[in-house]
Design a protein around this motif. Structure first.
Motif, PDB file in Angstrom:
ATOM      1  N   MET A 163       0.842  -1.178   0.000  1.00  0.00           N
ATOM      2  CA  MET A 163       0.000   0.000   0.000  1.00  0.00           C
ATOM      3  C   MET A 163       0.883   1.235   0.000  1.00  0.00           C
ATOM      4  SD  MET A 163      -2.830   1.218   2.756  1.00  0.00           S
ATOM      5  CE  MET A 163      -1.793   1.926   3.993  1.00  0.00           C
ATOM      6  N   THR A 164       0.563   2.207  -0.826  1.00  0.00           N
ATOM      7  CA  THR A 164       1.295   3.448  -0.875  1.00  0.00           C
ATOM      8  C   THR A 164       0.309   4.591  -0.746  1.00  0.00           C
ATOM      9  OG1 THR A 164       2.970   2.488  -2.304  1.00  0.00           O
ATOM     10  CG2 THR A 164       2.846   4.869  -2.251  1.00  0.00           C
ATOM     11  N   ARG A 169       4.713   4.119   2.673  1.00  0.00           N
ATOM     12  CA  ARG A 169       4.486   2.752   2.224  1.00  0.00           C
ATOM     13  C   ARG A 169       4.429   1.865   3.444  1.00  0.00           C
ATOM     14  NH1 ARG A 169       6.841  -2.045   1.146  1.00  0.00           N
ATOM     15  NH2 ARG A 169       8.834  -1.501   2.028  1.00  0.00           N
ATOM     16  N   GLY A 170       3.505   0.930   3.444  1.00  0.00           N
ATOM     17  CA  GLY A 170       3.351   0.014   4.562  1.00  0.00           C
ATOM     18  C   GLY A 170       2.351   0.540   5.567  1.00  0.00           C
ATOM     19  N   SER A 171       1.900  -0.348   6.444  1.00  0.00           N
ATOM     20  CA  SER A 171       0.891   0.070   7.416  1.00  0.00           C
ATOM     21  C   SER A 171       1.267  -0.260   8.845  1.00  0.00           C
ATOM     22  CB  SER A 171      -0.459  -0.576   7.082  1.00  0.00           C
ATOM     23  OG  SER A 171      -0.321  -1.983   7.055  1.00  0.00           O
ATOM     24  N   GLY A 172       2.151  -1.211   9.046  1.00  0.00           N
ATOM     25  CA  GLY A 172       2.546  -1.576  10.401  1.00  0.00           C
ATOM     26  C   GLY A 172       3.633  -0.649  10.925  1.00  0.00           C
ATOM     27  N   LYS A 213       8.607   6.251   5.144  1.00  0.00           N
ATOM     28  CA  LYS A 213       7.967   7.547   4.970  1.00  0.00           C
ATOM     29  C   LYS A 213       9.012   8.543   4.483  1.00  0.00           C
ATOM     30  CE  LYS A 213       4.720  10.172   7.670  1.00  0.00           C
ATOM     31  NZ  LYS A 213       4.290  10.495   9.042  1.00  0.00           N
ATOM     32  N   ILE A 214       8.693   9.233   3.404  1.00  0.00           N
ATOM     33  CA  ILE A 214       9.589  10.235   2.843  1.00  0.00           C
ATOM     34  C   ILE A 214       8.790  11.516   2.622  1.00  0.00           C
ATOM     35  CG2 ILE A 214      11.035  10.862   0.881  1.00  0.00           C
ATOM     36  CD1 ILE A 214      11.501   7.911   0.395  1.00  0.00           C
TER      37      ILE A 214
END
Length: 73
Positions: free
Chosen positions: A1-2, A23-26, A32-33
Motif C-alpha cells: 500500500m502506498t 508505504r506500509g501500514s505496520g 515515509k519520505i
C-alpha cells in the motif's frame, strides 16, 4: 500500500508544495519520505517536484532494501 499526500501552501515569495509518501501500514513496516519545494509560481513548484520525484523513488527503493537484522530487535 502506498499513500501520497500533497499539500500546497502560500508563502510570501510564491508557493510551497509538500509531498509525503508512505508505504506500509505496520509500525515496523513503514517507509515515509517527505519533500518540499518552493517556487514563485505553482507551475514552477510542480516542475521542481516532477524533477525531484525520480530521486525520491530511488531513495525509497534504497530504504526498502534495508532490512532489520536480528541485532536490531
Amino acid at each position: 500500500m502506498t499513500d501520497v499526500d500533497e499539500k500546497v501552501e502560500r508563502t510570501d515569495v510564491g508557493v510551497s508544495v509538500e509531498i509525503e509518501m508512505k508505504r506500509g501500514s505496520g509500525t515496523r513496516d513503514q517507509d515515509k519520505i517527505k519533500a518540499k519545494v518552493k517556487a514563485e509560481t505553482l507551475g514552477e513548484a510542480k516542475a521542481d517536484l516532477d524533477e525531484l520525484k525520480p530521486y525520491l523513488r530511488e531513495y525509497a527503493d534504497d530504504l526498502r532494501a534495508i532490512q532489520p537484522t536480528e541485532d536490531d530487535d
